[in-house]
Scaffold this active site. Structure first.
Site, PDB file in Angstrom:
ATOM      1  N   ASP A 781       0.665  -1.307   0.240  1.00  0.00           N
ATOM      2  CA  ASP A 781      -0.095  -0.097   0.033  1.00  0.00           C
ATOM      3  C   ASP A 781       0.891   1.139  -0.046  1.00  0.00           C
ATOM      4  O   ASP A 781       0.711   2.220  -0.935  1.00  0.00           O
ATOM      5  CB  ASP A 781      -0.768  -0.009   1.345  1.00  0.00           C
ATOM      6  CG  ASP A 781      -1.906   1.297   1.367  1.00  0.00           C
ATOM      7  OD1 ASP A 781      -2.842   1.294   0.227  1.00  0.00           O
ATOM      8  OD2 ASP A 781      -1.794   1.929   2.060  1.00  0.00           O
ATOM      9  N   LYS A 785       1.473   4.217  -3.186  1.00  0.00           N
ATOM     10  CA  LYS A 785       1.639   5.619  -2.847  1.00  0.00           C
ATOM     11  C   LYS A 785       2.892   6.369  -3.339  1.00  0.00           C
ATOM     12  O   LYS A 785       2.672   7.730  -3.768  1.00  0.00           O
ATOM     13  CB  LYS A 785       1.293   6.024  -1.225  1.00  0.00           C
ATOM     14  CG  LYS A 785      -0.169   5.487  -0.983  1.00  0.00           C
ATOM     15  CD  LYS A 785      -0.178   5.870   0.747  1.00  0.00           C
ATOM     16  CE  LYS A 785      -1.580   5.237   1.080  1.00  0.00           C
ATOM     17  NZ  LYS A 785      -1.998   5.362   2.404  1.00  0.00           N
TER      18      LYS A 785
END
Length: 925
Positions: A781, A785
């Site tokens: 995750d 980003k």
């Protein structure tokens, strides 16, 4: 041989004598004229021409000369008295003592409405009043229907005529009594008898001339004017009624219109008034006479024209047109709910809006009153409290006008086709345009709009779609040689078009109007096929697809009138974040509408299994209940089509609240269709690089927006801050940050003698992790980003290019379930405990960070150590922190810090993107 019916005629120059001892008089059509008939006479009109024909009926032959009626050329009668015998004539007083009113068919549609009209007349305190009335509602249509039925030899014309009689007889009995009722009914029955005879003649001939049709159609006005005059007289006021064919003289033109003869009409008005002086006059609308005294009409909507002509003849103070609407709207209220009543319009603005189909006035109504600067007021007979709209010539220094929007209104014309004639042989060749429009004229087509390139290489024009085939064939025939020789390359027909016109007198002196107009259309993803603007700049006209007509109208109206910027919203994924967003929308909907003119209307909600759709908007106070009770099987294509297919809402946004890569794969197709996209889903921006670049390229080239602020910092302004730096010319050197709320919480609490597995279990129980904590601990995750931030900074990195420090022990990656993983995790606490101890001994802390190294064109996801005085070491809870090191912020990085996880802040970030989209689309900022 069977019986012969002979209808003899007498020319105007000959003497006229009764055809029998019992000629039929035309009731309120009082001219001295007769027709000789072998049976009881059916008319007393003098004739100018006849149509001869023979028809076999039964076993006999009927020969008939069907007349074109006109008023007597040698003598007319006014109220039963010959004007030739009137010696002393009184010139009618003129000026502002006169107030002219016009009441349409709906205003006099029944007996109660006629009483209401009489009350309005009585309450007008003007010194003198002239009132123009139309036929009762639907009566003119009924009269034309009589003619059509008689011409087609449909025997039902008799029952239709009886319906006309009954309608007026019942109305009169409700309004009148005594002698007034008897007098009116006597005239009414005479007129119906005469109409029956005339229609019988039409039935036999199978044809009716235009003057014959006009004569029949004009009866409705005569009857309504008489009834209204009786009602006014019942109140004790002096009142006369006027058959305007005795006064208004018009010259028919070749374009199915008429031009008023003001000089002759003024003479006849003086003549009429000398015999019928009165302070209240009820006049018939719609009907008039030619200079040869032939009955005619002012064509459809002619009663408005009648009132304007009479207002000009009287030099009246104002002309009030009474209708069933509160005034002139800025757009068709049936298409734009937020359309507003305009307080004022200039003559030119009203003229333009009438031409382009706005329900204002007959376009020619404005011409007579403009000559004398007589205001026209549009008012609602059913809402007397509404002030209406004033149409006048505003003073040059009108301060109020300068403060208002330069565009007064918008109108559309549908069902058009665009014809494009182009070729290099057109340039510099005199007469080409003349030849083109000569061919159009030959087929009798109406050109609505013309647009020509300055290079003279092409010329295009719009015509009604029903006429386009005839025009196209005529042009191909006229230019056949030029097409063969190549001087013309094509004659192209573009069907299914509409015209959108923006109208405003102040457009000429206001820079940026066209820019705003075309920007609003572009943002609604509407393509313009042709443009036309006169040098007066009273209107800007564009041709668009017919299917975009309503959407375009709403888009431009919203932009200029600050009516609510409305977005059709589709929510995909009503899970934790999606549900929170829907609740936030519910709570803020009223405030957004009232204070910010923004209407975020949710037309669809879909999960992976169930979807809920609505044409007008889902009740967000009950969305969960409605989704469960009325939801249907989810179908993403159908969902998209339904939400985007609402033509009454010009802009559509789909909000993807999932983490599904399959949903993200649809973004490109949605943007191409003009659908805006807002999402916290990272999959599209961190997926394959070529797909990302393709998506961003499309976004930059179109007016369709793609917002994804929540993909990196939830509600924190990370993406917008980065863009602001880049757009102002700063250069990114390094971006470093704690951008996972879960991992921030874990390492902020991984202190003292606490084990890592203990902190993970605590976070899972509090709902700070995914159902399977490995999704957070893997670092993927955070890596997504980092990829998003790197790509925003101009780096072309793929997910595979990033080294990622995973916190999932290698032996536990294959655990079958989250439960198994959590059970075995304590076995591996020692490694992280050792790293923490080393850091603490050095006066440092552990933090899980993502890094974009723009200088070296790379990115990393790692567990790093920071001094305790470093901003990253001073975090608490699940906050995120991002540090931007740039050429401007080199010594002291720019830091953005705050809550970076949780449904409320993530939904808030999405909500903020929705409001930003509304602002870009025209909502006030």
């Amino acid at each position: 041989m069977g019986p012969v019916l002979s209808m003899a005629t007498t020319q105007p120059s000959f003497a006229v004598s009764p055809a029998s001892s019992n000629p039929i008089r035309f009731g309120c059509f009082a001219p001295q004229c007769f027709v000789r008939v072998s049976k009881p006479p059916c008319s007393r009109r003098r004739l100018v021409s006849t149509t001869s024909f023979q028809r076999k009926i039964g076993g006999g032959l009927i020969r008939c000369e069907l007349p074109d009626f006109h008023l007597s050329a040698t003598a007319t009668t006014v109220a039963g008295v010959s004007t030739e015998n009137a010696v002393d004539r009184v010139q009618i007083p003129k000026g502002e003592m006169w107030s002219v009113h016009k009441f349409g068919g709906t205003c006099v549609g029944n007996s109660q409405r006629i009483r209401n009209v009489a009350e309005v007349i009585i309450n007008d305190n003007s010194e003198r009043k002239l009132v123009v009335v139309s036929a009762m509602s639907k009566v003119t249509d009924m009269m034309y229907d009589l003619i059509r039925k008689a011409q087609s030899r449909d025997d039902s014309y008799l029952s239709a005529l009886e319906a006309v009689l009954e309608k007026h007889r019942l109305t009169a009995r409700d309004l009148l009594d005594g002698d007034d009722l008897a007098s009116f009914l006597s005239h009414l029955h005479d007129d119906i008898s005469n109409l029956k005879a005339m229609l019988r003649a039409i039935y036999i001939a199978g044809h009716a001339s235009e003057s014959f049709s006009d004569f029949v159609a004009g009866h409705g006005e005569l009857w309504s004017a008489q009834m209204l005059s009786y009602v006014v007289r019942k109140t004790g006021l002096e009142c006369k009624w006027m058959d305007t064919r005795d006064v208004l003289i018009v010259n028919p033109t070749s374009s199915n219109q008429v031009d008023p003869d003001f000089g002759e009409s003024e003479k006849r008005l003086d003549k009429w008034f000398s015999l019928n002086p009165s302070k209240i006059i009820i006049a018939t609308g719609f009907i008039a006479s030619t200079p040869q005294n032939i009955p005619t009409t002012l064509k459809r909507d002619g009663s408005d024209f009648s009132a304007a002509i009479i207002g000009a003849l009287l030099r009246a103070r104002q002309v009030t047109i009474w209708t069933d609407v509160d005034g002139v709207y800025s757009a068709d209220p049936r298409k734009v709910n937020e359309a507003v009543i305009l307080k004022t319009l200039s003559y030119q603005e009203a003229w333009e809006m009438s031409y382009f189909g706005a329900n204002v006035l007959h376009p020619r109504t404005i011409i007579p009153v403009m000559r004398y600067n007589i205001p026209i007021v549009i008012r609602n007979i059913f809402n007397l409290s509404a002030p209406g709209t004033i149409i006048c010539q505003p003073p040059e220094d009108d301060c109020d006008l300068k403060l208002t929007t330069p565009v007064k209104g918008f109108a559309t014309i549908d069902n058009l086709a665009l014809i494009n004639v182009e070729g290099t042989g057109m340039a510099g060749v005199p007469g080409t345009a003349s030849d083109i429009f000569g061919a159009v004229k030959d087929v009798g087509a109406n050109v609505i709009m013309i647009s020509q390139a300055s290079s003279e290489h092409s010329i295009c024009f719009a015509v009604p779609e029903k006429e386009v085939n005839a025009v196209s064939e005529a042009l191909r025939s006229r230019f056949s040689e030029a097409l063969k020789a190549g001087r013309l390359s094509q004659i192209e027909v573009i069907p299914n078009c509409s015209i959108l016109a923006a109208v405003g007198q102040k457009m000429a002196s206001t820079p940026g109007v066209s820019c705003t107009l075309f920007s609003a259309l572009a943002k609604a993803n509407i393509n313009v096929r042709a443009i036309s603007q006169g040098c007066s700049e009273y209107n800007v006209t564009v041709v668009i697809k017919r299917e975009d007509s309503v959407k375009a109208l709403r888009a431009v109206h919203s932009r200029f009138f600050l009516s609510r910027t409305t977005l059709a919203v589709g929510i995909i994924g009503p899970g934790l974040i999606g549900a929170t967003l829907l609740d936030q929308l519910r709570d803020q909907a009223g405030v957004l509408k009232e204070e910010f003119n923004i209407d975020l209307r949710v037309l669809g909600i879909t999960s992976s299994k169930t979807m809920l759709l609505s044409e007008i908007g889902i009740d967000l106070s009950r969305w969960r209940e409605l989704l469960n009770e009325k939801g249907t099987e989810a179908n993403l294509d159908k969902f998209t089509q339904q939400v985007h297919g609402n033509h009454f809402i010009p802009n559509t946004v789909l909000v993807d609240c999932t983490a599904d890569s399959g949903i993200a794969s649809n973004y490109y197709g949605w943007l191409r269709k003009g659908i805006h996209v807002i999402t916290p889903n990272k999959k599209a921006n961190s997926g394959p690089l070529d797909q990302y670049l393709k998506l961003r390229d499309l976004q930059r080239k179109s007016y369709t927006h793609y917002f994804y602020e929540a993909t990196v910092g939830a509600g924190l302004p990370i993406i917008s801050t980065l863009r602001g730096l880049l757009e102002t010319g700063d250069k990114i050197l390094r971006i470093e940050g704690i951008c996972s709320g879960t991992l921030s919480y874990l390492f902020n609490n991984f202190v003292g003698d606490r084990s890592f597995s203990e902190v993970v279990a605590e976070a899972k129980k509090a709902g700070f992790t995914e159902p399977d904590p490995r999704d957070d601990l893997s670092g993927t995750d955070v890596a997504r980003k980092v990829i998003i931030l790197a790509r925003e900074s101009g780096l072309k990195l793929d997910l595979a290019d990033l080294p990622i420090r995973s916190l999932v022990p290698e032996p536990l990656k294959g655990c079958a379930s989250a439960e198994e993983f959590m059970e075995k995790l304590p076995q591996y606490d020692g490694d992280l405990a050792k790293e923490r101890l080393e850091a603490e001994n050095s006066g440092e802390v552990l933090r899980y960070v993502g890094v974009v190294d723009a200088v070296n064109q790379k990115g990393t996801v790692e567990l790093r150590r920071y001094k305790k005085e470093h901003p990253f070491a001073q975090m608490a809870g699940s906050d995120n922190i991002i540090a931007f090191t740039t050429t401007r912020y080199k010594d002291h990085p720019l830091i953005v810090r705050g809550p970076g996880a949780g449904a409320q802040v993530t939904a808030g970030g999405i909500f903020s993107d929705m409001l930003r989209l509304a602002s870009y689309l025209g909502a006030p900022s």
